[in-house]
Design a protein around this motif. Sequence first.
Motif, mmCIF file in Angstrom:
data_model
loop_
_atom_site.group_PDB
_atom_site.id
_atom_site.type_symbol
_atom_site.label_atom_id
_atom_site.label_comp_id
_atom_site.label_asym_id
_atom_site.label_seq_id
_atom_site.Cartn_x
_atom_site.Cartn_y
_atom_site.Cartn_z
ATOM 1 N N HIS A 125 -11.663 2.420 13.582
ATOM 2 C CA HIS A 125 -10.754 3.526 13.863
ATOM 3 C C HIS A 125 -11.067 4.713 12.948
ATOM 4 C CE1 HIS A 125 -8.079 1.543 16.703
ATOM 5 N NE2 HIS A 125 -8.113 0.461 15.947
ATOM 6 N N ALA A 126 -10.649 5.867 13.390
ATOM 7 C CA ALA A 126 -10.856 7.077 12.599
ATOM 8 C C ALA A 126 -9.662 7.400 11.719
ATOM 9 C CB ALA A 126 -11.153 8.265 13.516
ATOM 10 N N GLU A 127 -8.523 6.758 11.988
ATOM 11 C CA GLU A 127 -7.305 7.014 11.218
ATOM 12 C C GLU A 127 -6.625 5.683 10.913
ATOM 13 O OE1 GLU A 127 -4.741 10.120 12.501
ATOM 14 O OE2 GLU A 127 -6.361 11.347 13.305
ATOM 15 N N PRO A 128 -5.490 5.695 10.199
ATOM 16 C CA PRO A 128 -4.870 4.431 9.775
ATOM 17 C C PRO A 128 -4.589 3.467 10.925
ATOM 18 C CG PRO A 128 -3.857 6.261 8.622
ATOM 19 C CD PRO A 128 -4.791 6.856 9.621
ATOM 20 N N VAL A 129 -4.817 2.182 10.648
ATOM 21 C CA VAL A 129 -4.524 1.114 11.604
ATOM 22 C C VAL A 129 -3.065 0.717 11.418
ATOM 23 C CG1 VAL A 129 -5.150 -1.187 12.401
ATOM 24 C CG2 VAL A 129 -6.913 0.320 11.456
ATOM 25 N N TRP A 130 -2.191 1.137 12.321
ATOM 26 C CA TRP A 130 -0.750 0.914 12.156
ATOM 27 C C TRP A 130 -0.281 -0.403 12.743
ATOM 28 C CZ3 TRP A 130 1.140 3.560 8.499
ATOM 29 C CH2 TRP A 130 0.771 4.886 8.263
ATOM 30 N N GLY A 172 0.807 -1.207 0.000
ATOM 31 C CA GLY A 172 0.000 0.000 0.000
ATOM 32 C C GLY A 172 0.842 1.258 0.000
ATOM 33 N N GLN A 173 0.328 2.288 -0.650
ATOM 34 C CA GLN A 173 0.953 3.607 -0.645
ATOM 35 C C GLN A 173 0.389 4.355 0.548
ATOM 36 O OE1 GLN A 173 3.135 4.225 -3.280
ATOM 37 N NE2 GLN A 173 3.871 6.063 -2.274
ATOM 38 N N LEU A 174 1.049 4.245 1.692
ATOM 39 C CA LEU A 174 0.508 4.759 2.947
ATOM 40 C C LEU A 174 0.868 6.223 3.104
ATOM 41 C CD1 LEU A 174 1.294 1.694 5.239
ATOM 42 C CD2 LEU A 174 -0.646 2.082 3.716
ATOM 43 N N GLU A 175 0.192 7.052 2.333
ATOM 44 C CA GLU A 175 0.397 8.492 2.391
ATOM 45 C C GLU A 175 -0.959 9.180 2.335
ATOM 46 O OE1 GLU A 175 2.964 9.778 -0.685
ATOM 47 O OE2 GLU A 175 4.625 8.461 -0.140
ATOM 48 N N GLY A 206 -4.815 1.089 0.864
ATOM 49 C CA GLY A 206 -3.557 0.505 1.274
ATOM 50 C C GLY A 206 -3.686 -0.356 2.525
ATOM 51 N N VAL A 207 -2.933 -1.463 2.552
ATOM 52 C CA VAL A 207 -2.911 -2.368 3.709
ATOM 53 C C VAL A 207 -1.800 -1.899 4.641
ATOM 54 C CG1 VAL A 207 -2.562 -4.736 4.479
ATOM 55 C CG2 VAL A 207 -3.761 -4.288 2.330
ATOM 56 N N SER A 208 -2.146 -1.563 5.873
ATOM 57 C CA SER A 208 -1.166 -1.039 6.821
ATOM 58 C C SER A 208 -0.769 -2.043 7.893
ATOM 59 C CB SER A 208 -1.704 0.231 7.495
ATOM 60 O OG SER A 208 -2.993 -0.002 8.046
ATOM 61 N N ALA A 209 -1.567 -3.105 8.101
ATOM 62 C CA ALA A 209 -1.238 -4.128 9.100
ATOM 63 C C ALA A 209 -2.037 -5.375 8.792
ATOM 64 C CB ALA A 209 -1.548 -3.641 10.519
ATOM 65 N N VAL A 219 -6.945 -7.921 8.583
ATOM 66 C CA VAL A 219 -6.271 -6.886 7.806
ATOM 67 C C VAL A 219 -6.715 -5.518 8.299
ATOM 68 C CG1 VAL A 219 -5.858 -5.936 5.510
ATOM 69 C CG2 VAL A 219 -6.181 -8.401 5.785
ATOM 70 N N GLY A 220 -5.746 -4.662 8.622
ATOM 71 C CA GLY A 220 -6.021 -3.274 8.958
ATOM 72 C C GLY A 220 -5.692 -2.374 7.783
ATOM 73 N N MET A 221 -6.568 -1.440 7.488
ATOM 74 C CA MET A 221 -6.444 -0.589 6.303
ATOM 75 C C MET A 221 -6.000 0.825 6.675
ATOM 76 S SD MET A 221 -7.414 -2.719 3.902
ATOM 77 C CE MET A 221 -8.452 -4.159 3.632
ATOM 78 N N PHE A 222 -5.522 1.532 5.676
ATOM 79 C CA PHE A 222 -5.060 2.900 5.867
ATOM 80 C C PHE A 222 -6.205 3.863 6.150
ATOM 81 C CE2 PHE A 222 -3.400 7.018 4.222
ATOM 82 C CZ PHE A 222 -2.320 7.140 5.083
#
Length: 545
Positions: free
Chosen positions: A271-276, A189-192, A221-224, A237-240
């Motif tokens: 969550h309200a923001e990316p799952v890191w 994922g492009q985590l930006e 993007g997949v963040s975790a 799977v946690g998403m951006f």
Amino acid sequence: MESALMEQDSYAAGAGHESRLHQTDRVSRAGYRQHSPSPVSAAEAAAEAARRVKAEQQRAVARLPNIQSHLRSVEKLVAQNAYQAEVAQCMHVKLCTGTCAEAPAGDSNRAGDKCQGQLDRLASIQQSISLVIEDSTQVTALASSSKAAGGGAEPQAVWQWKCESTEELPVSCMSWNKVDTNLLAVGFGQLEYLVAAKGMIAFYSLRNPGNPIWHFSTPCGVSALDFSGKAGSLLAVGMFDGSVALYDVRARSVVPIARVAPVGPDGSGGHAEPVWALRYVSSGNNEGDEMLVSTSTDGRVLAWKHTQSLEPYELMRLKRPVAQRRVAAGAAAEQAKKETGQGAAVHTEGLLGRLAGGTCFDFSPADSRTYLVGTEEGLVHKCSTVFTEQFIQTYPAHSAPVYQVRWSPFRPSCFLTASADWTLRLWADGQPTSLWTFQVANAKNEINAVEWCPYNSTVFAAAAGNTLQLWDLEHSVLRPKASITRYGVRLTSLCFCPEAPMLLCGADDGTTTAYSMAAIYKQQASAAQEAERLDAVLQTSVYHN
């Protein structure tokens, strides 16, 4: 007279109509001659016939029963033969290169004929399916330079996974399957922020270093990600965008069996923001029970119940210290005064302003109720699933966001932290200051990941910018034992193979490189012996310095 004129006009009209019909017919015939297809050559006709025969053969093969499973079995056999040397090197297995043991004199001819027949049959099979290997993604030659920093042996890159379908998306996270330890899930994922890009998940096997077993796209993007230890086919799977989804890998369906969307206007959702960070951990109630835990930069640590759907509940809110909030508010007011020339209006602090963004966490291997959480502010909080209102202890770990925190698998009282302030730090549980700070001279790169070696208590790896660092506390605490630099890329994630002496490293060019750790591999001792060895090294190398 009048009738004669009418008869003449009728004849003229009929003649004109017939003339127009003849003209139209001539035009249509000319157009047919102009647009008629040219004669087909013999070569084109043969090619068309071959194409039709091939298509018919493919349809006939597709109608065969269980053809897909048989083809997958053949592909596994081909991959094992093609990549036997690479897999053996990673598994720390020596291949037999000599001749077979001598057979009895009377059976020598028969044994030789039998061996030769098997070799000929294997050669014919490999030749018949050589196109499959040629069309697959080949093991890419690494354009990297390696430099041994400590004079010792360094990890050797044996293969590199790269799939064209990922479209060079950066590798963001990796997870080994806890049931089938040869299966690896890689998230892309492009985590930006402000970059609308899709994500992808690919599944690789140690038995096939060439191609992914399966891959599919995700909405963002997949963040975790992490596999369940209780149900090996379940992948969380946690998403951006803050959403969390569950996939059944065994069914190979791109539709998740459960999904929770990001927080909506009504406050419902995940969550309200990316799952890191996201991981299955032991729940501590009964043996084998587990729960899914996640953290995000929205300042919350959530646990998830999976019945017919996913239901989140809060484990902890990462509250910022009051003194730190006052300093931040004072700095904001001072900045506003400089810009406007007037004092800033006093505003009530919102909920998100009182929370620190969570970036990583790790549960203690000794106590499944205790965990560490790293934050964007550089602090590390020690928390418990029993006390959800306050921290047990806070470590002033770094001056920049903490990207990774990892407990030692052999000595649970020690843990490592990696940060964007270019440093790694070793901590002892309960002590307010770090035991040691690892920093390489002239290294000005953020440390994106750090992992302890699961079979050597004094070894850990770190991804610093474009450099893979391998540290051995028994060797030195001043410089890494080995350092491998890949120019033009940024390393994003690390993970050791739990069953083989191998280290995997993901990069932002979409590649996942496998390094053999056979050079530093030691026959694994018991956990107690490894813990004693780590304690002895800390006493001589850390506590006395």
